[in-house]
Design a protein around this motif. Structure first.
Motif, PDB file in Angstrom:
ATOM      1  N   GLY A 357       0.768  -1.243   0.000  1.00 16.02           N
ATOM      2  CA  GLY A 357       0.000   0.000   0.000  1.00 16.02           C
ATOM      3  C   GLY A 357       0.798   1.291   0.000  1.00 16.02           C
ATOM      4  N   ALA A 358       2.142   1.214   0.075  1.00 10.87           N
ATOM      5  CA  ALA A 358       2.905   2.469   0.024  1.00 10.87           C
ATOM      6  C   ALA A 358       2.766   3.067  -1.376  1.00 10.87           C
ATOM      7  N   LYS A 359       2.756   4.394  -1.440  1.00  9.70           N
ATOM      8  CA  LYS A 359       2.638   5.026  -2.760  1.00  9.70           C
ATOM      9  C   LYS A 359       3.996   5.112  -3.435  1.00  9.70           C
ATOM     10  N   GLY A 360       5.060   5.183  -2.622  1.00 10.73           N
ATOM     11  CA  GLY A 360       6.388   5.289  -3.217  1.00 10.73           C
ATOM     12  C   GLY A 360       7.455   5.062  -2.167  1.00 10.73           C
ATOM     13  N   LEU A 361       8.693   4.959  -2.662  1.00 13.71           N
ATOM     14  CA  LEU A 361       9.824   4.742  -1.760  1.00 13.71           C
ATOM     15  C   LEU A 361      10.837   5.842  -2.071  1.00 13.71           C
ATOM     16  N   ALA A 362      11.059   6.743  -1.102  1.00 11.29           N
ATOM     17  CA  ALA A 362      12.035   7.805  -1.322  1.00 11.29           C
ATOM     18  C   ALA A 362      13.399   7.318  -0.845  1.00 11.29           C
ATOM     19  N   PHE A 363      14.476   7.902  -1.397  1.00  9.39           N
ATOM     20  CA  PHE A 363      15.803   7.430  -0.987  1.00  9.39           C
ATOM     21  C   PHE A 363      16.822   8.554  -1.057  1.00  9.39           C
ATOM     22  N   VAL A 364      17.898   8.364  -0.265  1.00  9.84           N
ATOM     23  CA  VAL A 364      19.089   9.203  -0.428  1.00  9.84           C
ATOM     24  C   VAL A 364      20.295   8.331  -0.176  1.00  9.84           C
ATOM     25  N   LYS A 365      21.394   8.737  -0.759  1.00  9.63           N
ATOM     26  CA  LYS A 365      22.630   7.997  -0.549  1.00  9.63           C
ATOM     27  C   LYS A 365      23.521   8.818   0.377  1.00  9.63           C
ATOM     28  N   VAL A 366      24.201   8.136   1.295  1.00  8.53           N
ATOM     29  CA  VAL A 366      25.117   8.840   2.184  1.00  8.53           C
ATOM     30  C   VAL A 366      26.478   8.923   1.499  1.00  8.53           C
ATOM     31  N   GLY A 367      26.876  10.151   1.188  1.00 13.78           N
ATOM     32  CA  GLY A 367      28.158  10.344   0.498  1.00 13.78           C
ATOM     33  C   GLY A 367      29.275  10.641   1.486  1.00 13.78           C
ATOM     34  N   LYS A 368      30.392  11.110   0.938  1.00 13.05           N
ATOM     35  CA  LYS A 368      31.569  11.433   1.768  1.00 13.05           C
ATOM     36  C   LYS A 368      31.251  12.573   2.721  1.00 13.05           C
ATOM     37  N   GLY A 369      31.753  12.471   3.926  1.00 10.91           N
ATOM     38  CA  GLY A 369      31.665  13.568   4.896  1.00 10.91           C
ATOM     39  C   GLY A 369      30.244  13.961   5.254  1.00 10.91           C
ATOM     40  N   GLY A 370      29.356  12.984   5.283  1.00  9.66           N
ATOM     41  CA  GLY A 370      27.997  13.256   5.749  1.00  9.66           C
ATOM     42  C   GLY A 370      27.147  14.037   4.768  1.00  9.66           C
TER      43      GLY A 370
END
Ligand code: ASP
Length: 598
Positions: A357-370
């Motif tokens: 039932g979720a409408k979508g999946l948001a994401f972020v990637k953890v890069g260098k130095g936060g």
């Protein structure tokens, strides 16, 4: 006709070792393989206990050689011969009997076998319906033989353990009164009483409670249960459970009884040592942390609530969810060499989430130095540290978010968690991790029917503090209910039961049964409760499911000798099938739709 005379076995096909050299033996079994190497026949003879190589050598009598020529796979034969040590170069260390062979003196065909629909091996790779049509052949495979043995040992160990602790094994009838317990009943028409029906029990629930009223304060049964449900997933119309009930107990006593039982049974049957008590999670903690009420706790990957941080983030999906009093949760997918978090892969995770039932999946990637990169990174500027700290994330990790109403949010992200764990390959297949889920809601609202229903069944005790508000706020009532979960499967449910007529009636009413209906369906239970019922409680672990997990299988059909297929049909005997008009007549039945001749 006189019975066929034949040489009966003196040993099984798994028994012979080097020390038996020189012995004169008779074996009975099936031709597993038959190879002819330059006139010498090497026959692998198989039975339940193993495989023994038998050899028809050059010096064998003509008659024996002729029979050896005639042998085909799965012929059932009797072999008489002398055990001899194999030459060193021929020793097979992978076979228990690999250091010997039997030099054949006489051979007898006990029965012949038609050309096989599939090869009999460790496991059959034939299609399921073919395996079920020829189940007798499929059962000869080592895999099926081992699993049926495991099942036997499991049940035997259960019986031994409980019998040694004052439990009585008591049979309850399988022709009973139709009493709704959640699923649809199988009905059996009565011949003697036109228009009346027995039902096959969905479980012995009411009868075991009445046994408590009858004074048998520790009961168990390896009970067959029947539920006429649509063929869906890995379900069977009939299944077996260890049904158990005890009087004068609290929840703690029931949980301890089951922990002690499985600690001993797993040690005996699996040589596996379980902790003496199992982890416990409340239903709401299980949902919040793992997204399901049957979490696989062999791995962590927790869901983390970030609602408070999300309040400050101007991202549409977060704000909508918050406005609707929903939840925002995230999971941290760790950086790894064996899984690249490509857009395509995140798309797959999103699909898994959408099923719930979720409408979508948001994401972020953890890069260098936060630094947060890609996906919804631009909305999170200024909140990077808060999110990274909350998620305990490090460089290279991927953080995945779902914003939705609470239950959908949990379930959808729970599905992401499960898929991630599988793809990350972090599930230890050799571990058995039990956990208890306690404090379940007692009721669920059935949207379709428009009323409250028992989440488990109607005989479970509400926790005392909710008794005054049962009717005014059913949704918040927690029950004295518990589930046992093993490796992500629900393997048992149980509860402390109601033993008070008035309280039981209140529950019936909340579940939309009028007093008259309740009296006509469950009157016999209410009557019993008028005669000094003891406080009692119990549980019912599923035998098929547990053996399936112990055998590291993914379908219960692999641990049931004669299961139905996914369409609820038994391809071997073609049930369900039509019956004669005479049978219908005797049962006072008329089939509404004319039967098409097959
Ligand atoms: N009768 C229940 C079931 O089959 C188990 C129990 O409450 O003991 O699920």
């Amino acid at each position: 006709m006189a019975a066929m005379e034949y040489k009966q076995r003196t040993v099984t096909c798994g028994a012979l070792r080097q020390e038996d050299e020189g012995k004169y033996v008779v074996l009975n079994g099936w031709v597993h393989r038959n190879r002819n190497h330059g006139g010498i026949h090497f026959i692998n003879l198989r039975d339940r206990y193993g495989i023994t190589q038998i050899v028809v050598g050059e010096h064998a009598r003509d008659e024996v050689r002729q029979i050896a020529e005639e042998l085909r796979l799965e012929y059932c034969i009797a072999v008489e011969g002398i055990v001899r040590k194999r030459p060193d170069s021929m020793i097979n260390p992978n076979m228990d009997t690999g250091s010997i062979e039997v030099d054949v003196q006489s051979l007898q065909i006990l029965s012949r076998c038609e050309p096989l629909p599939f090869m009999i091996d460790e496991e059959s790779d034939a299609k399921e319906d073919l395996r079920l049509r020829y189940r007798y052949l499929d059962l000869r495979s080592t895999g099926m033989q081992n699993r049926i043995r495991l099942r036997h040992e499991f049940v035997k160990a259960i019986r031994e353990h409980l019998s040694a602790r004052d439990f009585y094994e008591i049979e309850t009838p399988t022709l009973i009164k139709s009493t709704p317990e959640g699923a649809r009943d199988f009905l059996v028409p009565s011949r003697l009483y036109a228009g009346k029906f027995y039902a096959l029990p969905q479980s012995p629930q009411l009868l075991k409670q009445i046994l408590m009223v009858g004074g048998f304060d520790k009961y168990f049964q390896i009970a067959r249960c029947y539920r006429d449900e649509d063929a869906r997933g890995d379900r069977q119309l009939e299944f077996t459970q260890l049904d158990l009930e005890m009087s004068f107990v609290t929840r703690e006593d029931v949980l301890k009884t089951i922990e002690d039982l499985f600690v001993e049974v797993f040690a005996k049957v699996m040589n596996y040592s379980l902790p003496t008590s199992f982890r416990r999670l409340s239903w709401s903690d299980a949902m919040n942390t793992y997204g399901v009420d049957k979490p696989d706790v062999r791995y962590d990957l927790p869901l983390v609530d970030i609602g408070d941080i999300a309040e400050l983030i101007q991202f549409g999906a977060f704000q909508t969810a918050l406005a609707e009093k929903g939840s925002i949760k995230a999971i941290c997918a760790p950086a790894t060499d064996n899984l690249a978090y490509s857009r395509k892969y995140i798309g797959e995770l999103e699909e898994a989430a959408k099923v719930y039932g979720a409408k979508g999946l948001a994401f972020v990637k953890v890069g260098k130095g936060g630094v947060l990169e890609s996906g919804i990174a631009k909305f999170l500027v200024g909140h990077e540290t808060a999110i990274i700290e909350r998620m305990k994330a490090s460089e290279g990790d991927m953080i995945l978010f779902i914003a939705a109403p609470w239950k959908k949010c949990c379930n959808s992200l729970g599905a992401v968690r499960t898929k991630l764990a599988r793809d990350l390959n972090i599930i230890d297949k050799n571990r058995f991790e039990f956990c208890w889920i306690i404090d379940f809601p007692l009721f669920e609202f059935n949207e379709e029917a428009g009323h409250w229903e028992a989440a488990h069944h109607m005989f479970s005790m509400p926790q005392a503090q909710y008794i005054p508000t049962l009717e005014s706020d059913p949704g918040s009532v927690k029950g004295d209910l518990y589930d046992l979960v093993l490796n992500g499967y629900e393997v048992a449910s149980g509860s402390i039961r109601i033993h008070d007529v008035e309280l039981q009636k209140r529950i019936f009413r909340i579940c939309n049964f009028t007093d008259e209906e309740a009296e006509s369906r469950f009157g016999f239970l209410l009557n019993a409760f008028r005669y000094g019922p003891p406080p009692h409680g119990g549980i019912a672990p599923g035998i098929d499911r547990m053996v399936m997990i112990m055998a590291q299988q993914t379908s219960i059909k692999e641990v049931i000798a004669f299961p139905k297929n996914t369409a609820a049909v038994s391809p071997m005997d073609d049930s369900p099938s039509y019956v004669d008009d005479k049978q219908l007549d005797e049962l006072h039945l008329l089939i509404k739709q004319p039967v098409k001749s097959e």
